[in-house]
Design an enzyme around this catalytic site. Structure first.
Site, short mmCIF file in Angstrom:
data_model
loop_
_atom_site.label_atom_id
_atom_site.label_comp_id
_atom_site.label_asym_id
_atom_site.label_seq_id
_atom_site.Cartn_x
_atom_site.Cartn_y
_atom_site.Cartn_z
N ASP A 284 6.01 -7.54 5.25
CA ASP A 284 5.42 -8.76 3.81
C ASP A 284 6.34 -8.27 3.22
O ASP A 284 6.95 -9.61 2.27
CB ASP A 284 3.87 -8.95 3.56
CG ASP A 284 2.92 -9.70 4.78
OD1 ASP A 284 3.66 -10.64 5.57
OD2 ASP A 284 1.66 -9.07 4.61
N LYS B 214 8.32 0.99 5.27
CA LYS B 214 7.47 1.86 4.95
C LYS B 214 5.70 1.03 5.14
O LYS B 214 5.92 -0.56 5.66
CB LYS B 214 7.20 1.97 3.09
CG LYS B 214 6.09 2.05 2.99
CD LYS B 214 5.07 1.63 1.98
CE LYS B 214 5.08 -0.05 1.72
NZ LYS B 214 3.43 -0.78 1.68
N THR B 215 5.25 1.96 5.92
CA THR B 215 3.93 1.64 5.69
C THR B 215 3.23 2.81 7.35
O THR B 215 4.01 3.07 8.31
CB THR B 215 3.89 -0.07 6.85
OG1 THR B 215 2.18 0.14 7.48
CG2 THR B 215 4.59 -0.09 8.73
N ARG C 14 0.79 -5.68 -5.41
CA ARG C 14 1.12 -6.70 -4.01
C ARG C 14 1.02 -7.85 -4.10
O ARG C 14 1.46 -9.00 -3.27
CB ARG C 14 -0.01 -6.89 -3.20
CG ARG C 14 -0.57 -5.00 -2.56
CD ARG C 14 -2.04 -4.86 -1.81
NE ARG C 14 -2.11 -4.06 -0.97
CZ ARG C 14 -1.48 -3.39 0.32
NH1 ARG C 14 -0.66 -4.61 0.59
NH2 ARG C 14 -2.48 -2.09 0.29
N GLY D 41 0.39 -1.33 -0.23
CA GLY D 41 0.47 0.27 -0.32
C GLY D 41 0.61 1.08 0.43
O GLY D 41 2.25 0.75 0.26
N ASP E 184 0.73 2.18 8.84
CA ASP E 184 0.58 1.26 10.03
C ASP E 184 0.79 1.56 11.06
O ASP E 184 0.81 2.28 12.10
CB ASP E 184 -0.23 0.50 9.75
CG ASP E 184 -1.08 -0.08 9.09
OD1 ASP E 184 -1.36 1.84 8.76
OD2 ASP E 184 -1.25 -1.06 8.71
N ARG F 281 -4.65 -1.96 10.19
CA ARG F 281 -4.92 -3.23 9.98
C ARG F 281 -4.97 -4.02 11.04
O ARG F 281 -5.71 -5.15 12.28
CB ARG F 281 -4.13 -3.81 8.75
CG ARG F 281 -4.92 -5.70 8.85
CD ARG F 281 -5.90 -5.34 8.35
NE ARG F 281 -5.92 -7.15 8.45
CZ ARG F 281 -6.77 -8.01 9.39
NH1 ARG F 281 -6.53 -7.74 10.00
NH2 ARG F 281 -7.36 -9.17 8.75
#
Length: 552
Positions: A176, A202-203, A145, A81, A205, A252
């Site tokens: 992941d 990177k995220t 993805r 993402g 979240d 998530r």
């Protein structure tokens, strides 16, 4: 094409670098520190990664590094993402690559990992890159993805790299994606392909972190974007004085985004999934907690408020978690029979009739729309897609029903009107803050320095992030030191362990100490829009979470 004045000005912004990375690139040398290891499942991880497990942590210092000048072709992949700042990682990587040797070439593989499998790429040139510097999004080469999991895929990657004389790959992604980077690095070393692999954290979240990855890029921008919106809504609520706003926030598996936004805006209620799980709170008890807050404020004449809800909350409520696990297991076994049913009511009956008594009871009390959302298409791991479950509507509906009961019992006399929101995509491609612009550029520049150090299977690491950028530290850590074993599709597999909110950590403790006051009183704070110009304490500040974590 017309562009906004801000966009034009941001193209010209020169991101700040740690002092060591501002030196002549040939004088930046690696210093190898202590050996590392996985915090859990160490023997299993070591057995699976014999070439990359236990490697040393790296810091960069001043020294002679002639290897930097060797001509190299490097590939880069955006994976997973979007997160604000990805373009600056590529910009930093490109600038370091060209500073080392103007003949170096950067290949951007299009559409994520599938780009390298399909040999679809864009040569990144200075002219091409200019219109992407300091901007949000991943549109420079796109993302995807696709997972790199099989030896056949690994070998395709190797052959594509050899075709273009690419000697190193940089994978920009989350847990992941960087797990895939670790597996790919191990394979290349095992097969002696001579291709290095680096990762960048990177995220939005915020759950890819440890002592040496203090924050994942994009988290700063996303939470400030959401906090601006929450502050705007809170001010509207305080002006109109008639709505309770239930706001679901992306994230998530962890509640870092919700916690950070709560620290920035001081809502009346913020649920933290990790606390819900630790206290084994039921759905009914959560509804009761929110309803009590609504009732308390109504006694003061305040029939309005703000409730923040982390996206993954339902998975942390014990009876809902058990229900979801049971549904996942059931549908994995009876997938064909379930998919043959096209009518949603038939699907609900199919599942309900096969659940245990406890799970059936929980499933039955859920609103029809939530039942349907629990039975939507699975995610790539075969699990319920939690992001599709409208937890904001679930809670607002159940709180409304509870307040009607209290009104019938003459214990609640207020007025309750609710509105629901989901903030997610609004923050994933926002213009990066100065912090993320600087941090991401440093991560990319640093990733090339790791390539020049001759290592593979490392994550780019920039630390001391609460200090001014010139005091940041640059280096790298082996990806394997962040891994553990988890069950995926019924099998134990090595993955980077998600970092959840620590209930004993300073950010949560600060929140817990103040939430009772925020619940009853109107204590909203209004962060306003992200600022790019002005004093550093306004424009360059990092998150409240990181500031509290690094406070004495």
């Amino acid at each position: 094409m017309d562009i906004s004045p801000l966009q034009q000005v941001r193209y010209a912004y020169q991101p700040k670098l740690p002092a060591i990375l501002r030196k002549d690139i040939a004088s930046i040398a690696p210093a190898f520190g202590e050996a590392t290891g996985a915090p859990t499942d160490a023997d299993a991880i070591k057995a699976l990664f014999p070439h990359t497990y236990g490697m040393s942590r790296i810091t960069f210092t001043e020294g002679d590094n002639k290897a930097v000048k060797v001509q190299r072709n490097v590939g880069v992949i955006l994976s997973g993402g979007q997160a604000p700042g990805g373009h600056n990682v590529i910009s930093g990587l490109f600038d370091a690559l060209k500073a080392a040797n103007p003949e170096n070439t950067l290949y951007g593989f299009k559409g994520g990992p599938s780009g390298i499998l399909e040999d679809s790429y864009q040569i990144i040139s200075s002219e091409f890159l200019q219109s992407f510097r300091n901007t949000g999004g991943f549109d420079i080469i796109g993302s995807g993805r696709t997972k790199l999991e099989t030896q056949q895929q690994f070998e395709v990657c190797a052959q594509v790299c050899k075709k273009h004389a690419i000697s190193a790959l940089v994978i920009i992604g989350g847990d992941d994606s960087n797990t895939n980077a670790a597996v790919l690095a191990e394979y290349f070393l095992q097969k002696q392909h001579g291709i290095q692999v680096m990762g960048c954290p990177k995220t939005i979240d915020g759950d890819l972190k440890n002592e040496f990855i203090e924050i994942s890029f994009g988290f700063d921008t996303a939470t400030k974007t959401y906090s601006e919106l929450i502050g705007n809504i809170a001010r509207d609520a305080n002006s109109a004085k008639k709505y309770w706003h239930f706001i679901k926030l992306m994230g998530r598996s962890a509640s870092h985004i919700a916690l950070e936004c709560a620290l920035q805006t001081q809502p009346n209620v913020c649920l933290i999934s990790e606390e819900v799980e630790a206290n084994k709170q039921s759905l009914v008890s959560i509804v009761e907690y929110i309803a009590q807050t609504v009732r308390d404020r109504a006694e003061d004449g305040n029939n309005f408020g703000v409730v923040l809800i982390p996206e993954g909350l339902v998975e942390f409520i014990p009876e809902i978690k058990a229900l979801i696990d049971e549904i996942n297991h059931l549908l994995s076994k009876e997938e064909s029979a379930f998919n043959a049913l096209s009518d949603s009511e038939q699907r609900i009956d199919f599942v309900s009739s096969r659940l245990s008594n406890n799970s059936r009871e929980v499933f039955t009390i859920l609103p029809d729309e939530i039942q349907k959302q629990l039975l939507m298409d699975r995610d790539p791991h075969g699990n319920v897609q939690v992001s599709r479950i409208e937890t904001d509507k679930l809670l607002s509906t159940m709180v409304d029903a509870r307040l009607k009961q209290l009104k019938a019992e003459h214990t609640y006399k207020g007025k309750f009107s609710s509105m629901t929101h989901f903030f997610g995509y609004e923050g994933r491609c926002a213009f990066p803050t100065n912090f993320d612009a600087d941090y991401c550029y440093s991560l990319g520049y640093n990733a090339f320095c790791l390539i020049a150090a001759g290592v593979s299977g490392y994550l780019s690491s920039i630390t001391n992030l609460c200090a001014p950028a010139n005091e940041w530290n640059a280096g790298g850590i082996p990806i394997t030191m962040m891994m553990n074993m988890e069950v995926r599709h019924g099998e134990k597999k090595p993955v980077i362990k998600k970092a959840l909110v620590e209930l004993q950590g300073k950010p949560f403790k600060y929140f817990a100490e103040h939430r009772a006051q925020w619940a009853r009183k109107t204590c909203f704070t209004y962060p306003g829009a992200v600022q790019y110009f002005g004093p550093a304490e306004v424009c360059d500040r990092t998150t409240v979470t990181l500031t509290l974590e690094q406070s004495n």
